[in-house]
Scaffold this motif. Structure first.
Motif, PDB file in Angstrom:
ATOM      1  N   PRO A 174      27.394 -18.234  -5.902  1.00 24.97           N
ATOM      2  CA  PRO A 174      26.321 -17.735  -6.801  1.00 24.97           C
ATOM      3  C   PRO A 174      25.145 -18.701  -6.653  1.00 24.97           C
ATOM      4  O   PRO A 174      23.964 -18.104  -6.797  1.00 24.97           O
ATOM      5  CB  PRO A 174      26.804 -17.560  -8.232  1.00 24.97           C
ATOM      6  N   LYS A 175      25.124 -19.996  -6.617  1.00 30.01           N
ATOM      7  CA  LYS A 175      24.128 -20.790  -6.752  1.00 30.01           C
ATOM      8  C   LYS A 175      23.151 -20.419  -5.476  1.00 30.01           C
ATOM      9  O   LYS A 175      22.023 -20.509  -5.469  1.00 30.01           O
ATOM     10  CB  LYS A 175      24.436 -22.126  -6.770  1.00 30.01           C
ATOM     11  N   SER A 176      23.809 -20.749  -4.335  1.00 24.31           N
ATOM     12  CA  SER A 176      23.144 -20.272  -2.808  1.00 24.31           C
ATOM     13  C   SER A 176      22.267 -18.792  -3.160  1.00 24.31           C
ATOM     14  O   SER A 176      21.246 -18.644  -2.712  1.00 24.31           O
ATOM     15  CB  SER A 176      24.156 -20.192  -2.006  1.00 24.31           C
ATOM     16  N   MET A 177      23.194 -17.898  -3.647  1.00 22.80           N
ATOM     17  CA  MET A 177      22.599 -16.644  -3.982  1.00 22.80           C
ATOM     18  C   MET A 177      21.155 -16.352  -4.777  1.00 22.80           C
ATOM     19  O   MET A 177      20.268 -15.934  -4.298  1.00 22.80           O
ATOM     20  CB  MET A 177      23.437 -15.510  -4.617  1.00 22.80           C
ATOM     21  N   VAL A 178      21.340 -17.468  -5.760  1.00 22.20           N
ATOM     22  CA  VAL A 178      20.061 -17.032  -6.514  1.00 22.20           C
ATOM     23  C   VAL A 178      19.027 -18.175  -6.028  1.00 22.20           C
ATOM     24  O   VAL A 178      18.003 -17.695  -6.182  1.00 22.20           O
ATOM     25  CB  VAL A 178      20.578 -17.997  -7.990  1.00 22.20           C
ATOM     26  N   ASP A 179      19.380 -19.179  -5.351  1.00 22.34           N
ATOM     27  CA  ASP A 179      18.258 -19.919  -4.734  1.00 22.34           C
ATOM     28  C   ASP A 179      17.584 -19.039  -3.601  1.00 22.34           C
ATOM     29  O   ASP A 179      16.386 -19.020  -3.498  1.00 22.34           O
ATOM     30  CB  ASP A 179      18.978 -20.899  -3.848  1.00 22.34           C
ATOM     31  N   LYS A 180      18.186 -18.234  -3.000  1.00 26.87           N
ATOM     32  CA  LYS A 180      17.814 -17.485  -1.718  1.00 26.87           C
ATOM     33  C   LYS A 180      16.866 -16.300  -2.608  1.00 26.87           C
ATOM     34  O   LYS A 180      15.801 -16.005  -2.125  1.00 26.87           O
ATOM     35  CB  LYS A 180      18.848 -16.585  -0.971  1.00 26.87           C
ATOM     36  N   LEU A 181      17.248 -15.750  -3.859  1.00 25.27           N
ATOM     37  CA  LEU A 181      16.536 -14.752  -4.360  1.00 25.27           C
ATOM     38  C   LEU A 181      15.384 -15.387  -4.918  1.00 25.27           C
ATOM     39  O   LEU A 181      14.121 -14.685  -4.783  1.00 25.27           O
ATOM     40  CB  LEU A 181      17.473 -14.166  -5.629  1.00 25.27           C
ATOM     41  N   HIS A 182      15.243 -16.689  -5.401  1.00 20.03           N
ATOM     42  CA  HIS A 182      14.192 -17.294  -5.721  1.00 20.03           C
ATOM     43  C   HIS A 182      13.178 -17.439  -4.703  1.00 20.03           C
ATOM     44  O   HIS A 182      11.976 -17.216  -4.895  1.00 20.03           O
ATOM     45  CB  HIS A 182      14.529 -18.525  -6.292  1.00 20.03           C
ATOM     46  N   ASP A 183      13.721 -17.852  -3.391  1.00 16.27           N
ATOM     47  CA  ASP A 183      12.944 -18.171  -2.320  1.00 16.27           C
ATOM     48  C   ASP A 183      12.162 -16.815  -1.748  1.00 16.27           C
ATOM     49  O   ASP A 183      10.982 -16.786  -1.366  1.00 16.27           O
ATOM     50  CB  ASP A 183      13.615 -18.687  -0.994  1.00 16.27           C
ATOM     51  N   LEU A 184      13.046 -15.510  -2.175  1.00 15.63           N
ATOM     52  CA  LEU A 184      12.478 -14.317  -1.615  1.00 15.63           C
ATOM     53  C   LEU A 184      11.358 -13.804  -2.689  1.00 15.63           C
ATOM     54  O   LEU A 184      10.444 -12.901  -2.424  1.00 15.63           O
ATOM     55  CB  LEU A 184      13.365 -13.377  -1.579  1.00 15.63           C
ATOM     56  N   GLY A 185      11.080 -14.529  -3.936  1.00 11.96           N
ATOM     57  CA  GLY A 185      10.302 -14.249  -4.907  1.00 11.96           C
ATOM     58  C   GLY A 185      10.844 -13.468  -6.128  1.00 11.96           C
ATOM     59  O   GLY A 185       9.916 -13.123  -7.202  1.00 11.96           O
ATOM     60  N   PHE A 186      11.972 -13.251  -6.330  1.00 12.97           N
ATOM     61  CA  PHE A 186      12.411 -12.773  -7.393  1.00 12.97           C
ATOM     62  C   PHE A 186      13.075 -13.634  -8.631  1.00 12.97           C
ATOM     63  O   PHE A 186      13.267 -14.913  -8.311  1.00 12.97           O
ATOM     64  CB  PHE A 186      13.957 -11.965  -6.853  1.00 12.97           C
ATOM     65  N   LYS A 187      12.948 -13.638  -9.750  1.00 10.49           N
ATOM     66  CA  LYS A 187      13.661 -13.898 -10.799  1.00 10.49           C
ATOM     67  C   LYS A 187      14.757 -12.827 -10.814  1.00 10.49           C
ATOM     68  O   LYS A 187      15.251 -11.886 -10.865  1.00 10.49           O
ATOM     69  CB  LYS A 187      12.666 -13.823 -12.067  1.00 10.49           C
ATOM     70  N   VAL A 188      15.946 -13.795 -11.596  1.00 13.33           N
ATOM     71  CA  VAL A 188      17.319 -13.076 -11.594  1.00 13.33           C
ATOM     72  C   VAL A 188      17.778 -13.075 -13.023  1.00 13.33           C
ATOM     73  O   VAL A 188      17.926 -13.980 -13.855  1.00 13.33           O
ATOM     74  CB  VAL A 188      18.392 -14.006 -10.908  1.00 13.33           C
ATOM     75  N   MET A 189      18.083 -11.935 -13.476  1.00 12.04           N
ATOM     76  CA  MET A 189      18.875 -11.596 -14.909  1.00 12.04           C
ATOM     77  C   MET A 189      20.265 -11.314 -14.542  1.00 12.04           C
ATOM     78  O   MET A 189      20.808 -10.556 -13.462  1.00 12.04           O
ATOM     79  CB  MET A 189      17.971 -10.645 -15.550  1.00 12.04           C
ATOM     80  N   LEU A 190      21.098 -11.625 -15.478  1.00  9.61           N
ATOM     81  CA  LEU A 190      22.637 -11.141 -15.561  1.00  9.61           C
ATOM     82  C   LEU A 190      22.806 -10.191 -16.704  1.00  9.61           C
ATOM     83  O   LEU A 190      22.338 -10.466 -17.933  1.00  9.61           O
ATOM     84  CB  LEU A 190      23.402 -12.429 -15.820  1.00  9.61           C
ATOM     85  N   TRP A 191      23.547  -9.237 -16.547  1.00 11.35           N
ATOM     86  CA  TRP A 191      23.869  -8.231 -17.595  1.00 11.35           C
ATOM     87  C   TRP A 191      25.002  -8.984 -18.498  1.00 11.35           C
ATOM     88  O   TRP A 191      26.045  -9.635 -17.718  1.00 11.35           O
ATOM     89  CB  TRP A 191      24.494  -7.136 -17.010  1.00 11.35           C
ATOM     90  N   VAL A 192      25.066  -9.069 -19.737  1.00 14.06           N
ATOM     91  CA  VAL A 192      25.945  -9.261 -20.701  1.00 14.06           C
ATOM     92  C   VAL A 192      26.377  -8.427 -21.693  1.00 14.06           C
ATOM     93  O   VAL A 192      25.165  -7.598 -22.206  1.00 14.06           O
ATOM     94  CB  VAL A 192      25.810 -10.879 -20.992  1.00 14.06           C
ATOM     95  N   CYS A 193      27.151  -8.659 -22.360  1.00 13.62           N
ATOM     96  CA  CYS A 193      27.606  -7.746 -23.696  1.00 13.62           C
ATOM     97  C   CYS A 193      28.157  -8.594 -24.619  1.00 13.62           C
ATOM     98  O   CYS A 193      28.790  -9.603 -24.270  1.00 13.62           O
ATOM     99  CB  CYS A 193      28.125  -6.567 -23.275  1.00 13.62           C
TER     100      CYS A 193
END
Length: 514
Positions: A174-193
């Motif tokens: 997941p760390k690699s995924m989030v880093d790649k999404l940031h590099d693409l210009g996205f911010k990342v949120m996770l669903w929680v309940c």
């Protein structure tokens, strides 16, 4: 304490907003008989607050019952009810009430949530999100010409409810995924309940610590919700609340997560609701205060979305309208504007319409799916304070229809600086971004207009909300208005304008220098 009934006579031509946001479709109150009990938030947000176009308002510290009937407003509450008067307009009353009872905290959500769309994986992936699907979706968003924005990874990214760790079989790195999404210009949120699988290791541990809500017999209470039966974290208990926050903080620190979609959290006090239980909260016995405690978690992150919240006016939270069916009716697209007007008037300035592309399973399948509605929904949402997609337009629509959605997004991008300026004002003063016509132009008879709205004080937006319509009637206040199509309209005037499927009619008030 026994409930007392207090009655107030309505003034001539007086209209009211507030209370439960999902009832916004019936607002403004005052023209028809209406009653509601604010212990029932109708699976959305709300506040113990009513406000009128004649400069009057009522704020209570707890939920109350109210009724509009025969020219009177009746309030049923255990507290003494005070009617605040002395103002002339809706705007004046709002700013005084906000300053006293729900002052702006002084900041707004992450700017990307304002300038670009949010993209939720829910309808794209349902309960099967994976690392590879998420990265592929993000890259496809950009390839299709849409801007990177806030990407929300929805339900089932985690090991279990209450065990907020990435499922390694779905998200191996997941760390690699989030880093790649940031590099693409996205911010990342996770669903929680706030729900916890009671027979899990986490559930047993939390139960032993006394962090789960109990029933009248002192046993762990279970709540039936859309994914089954679960225990509930007692977020009114300071230590349980801290456990949840520290768990979320760990995701931020370890993976670089930017925020959370706080789903559920609906108040447990409504005796007529399917949520009804014998819950015994450790921190409160006041209805809806459990929901308020859950809402306060979001104050600690730059991106926090809520569907259910209570008394959080002035907070920098992304307040989303309740999920709606794929419909042209009062239960669907026609709800968006009046409900969002109501959100702004109780202090929820950073409001988001329901997701473009639907949120209900099966909404977009078979004969029920209407491409025209999808496009008009995207246009209606384009100039709201926030905009969120749950379904990729390029998958659901043909190329022509999808291009109309892209045009709506590009319009939002072009007005990004103005939206940010209004969001900054909302963060400092609490002033709604999306405003009722009556808020900007008081005393002109615009109280009941709920199919057009203002963005700030200068931009008038009039989406098409009727199936098959290629034109619509627009009420223009005084002044000169310059349209998106280059047309000029001098108000005040009620005018029918052309609005083919490719067009979202919007107009800017031209301010002449003296």
């Amino acid at each position: 304490m026994a409930e007392k009934i207090t009655e107030f006579a309505l003034l001539k031509d007086e209209f009211w907003w507030g209370g439960a946001i999902h009832d916004g479709i019936r607002m403004p109150y005052g023209t028809i008989d209406v009653e509601h009990d604010l212990s029932n938030l109708l699976e959305n947000s709300g506040a113990p607050f009513l406000i009128s176009n004649r400069g009057r308002y009522i704020w209570q510290n707890r939920p109350f019952r109210f009724e509009f009937r025969s020219g009177k407003l009746s309030i049923g509450c255990e507290e003494e009810v005070n009617l605040h008067e002395g103002h002339v307009t809706l705007s004046e009353a709002f700013h005084e009430a906000a300053g006293k009872y729900f002052p702006a905290i002084g900041r707004m959500p992450d700017p990307l949530a304002i300038t670009a769309p949010q993209y939720c994986t829910w309808m794209e992936m349902h309960y099967e999100p994976t690392q590879q699907k998420t990265l592929d979706y993000a890259r496809e968003i950009i390839r299709q010409g849409f801007p990177p924005g806030v990407l929300i990874i929805d339900d089932n990214w985690m090991e279990d409810y209450g065990t907020w760790k990435f499922n390694p079989s779905r998200f191996p790195d997941p760390k690699s995924m989030v880093d790649k999404l940031h590099d693409l210009g996205f911010k990342v949120m996770l669903w929680v309940c706030p729900y916890v699988s009671p027979d899990s290791r986490t559930g047993r541990s939390l139960g032993k610590q006394g962090f789960l809500v109990q029933d009248e017999k002192g046993k762990t209470a279970l709540r039936r919700w859309w994914n089954g039966c679960s225990a509930v974290l007692d977020y009114t208990h300071p230590e349980a609340w801290t456990w949840f926050k520290e768990t979320l903080d760990g995701l931020v620190e370890q993976y670089g997560i930017d925020g959370f979609k706080f789903d559920a959290g609906d108040p447990a006090g409504d005796p007529n609701s399917e949520w009804a239980t014998g819950f015994q909260w450790k921190g409160t016995d006041i209805p809806n205060e459990d929901c308020a405690a859950y809402s306060r978690l979001g104050l600690h992150y730059p991106l926090s979305e809520y569907r259910a919240s209570w008394k959080m006016g002035g907070a920098p939270l992304m307040q989303r309208l309740r999920d709606k069916p794929h419909s042209w009716g009062k239960d669907g697209i026609r709800m968006l504007i009046p409900n969002s007007i109501a959100q702004g008037l109780v202090g929820f300035a950073f409001n988001c319409p329901d997701m473009v592309g639907g949120g209900w399973d099966g909404d977009l399948g078979g004969n029920a799916f209407d491409p025209e509605l999808f496009v008009r929904y995207a246009q209606c949402a384009a100039l709201f304070p926030m905009m969120q997609f749950s379904t990729a337009p390029w998958k659901a629509l043909d190329e022509r229809m999808a291009s109309y959605c892209l045009e709506a997004v590009k319009l939002r991008e072009s007005l990004g600086a103005e939206l940010l300026s209004l969001a900054d004002e909302a963060g400092r003063k609490g002033t709604p971004i999306l405003r009722a016509m009556e808020f900007v132009f008081p005393g002109r008879g615009f109280e009941s207009i709920k199919d057009q709205f203002m963005v700030g004080d200068e931009i008038l937006v009039a989406p098409v909300l009727v199936k098959g319509a290629a034109s619509r009637q627009i009420i223009f206040p005084e002044g000169e208005w310059v349209g998106d199509d280059g047309s000029r309209v001098v108000g005040p005037v009620n005018l029918r304008v052309e609005a083919p499927l490719s067009r979202l009619p919007w107009y800017r008030r031209e301010i002449r220098s003296v």
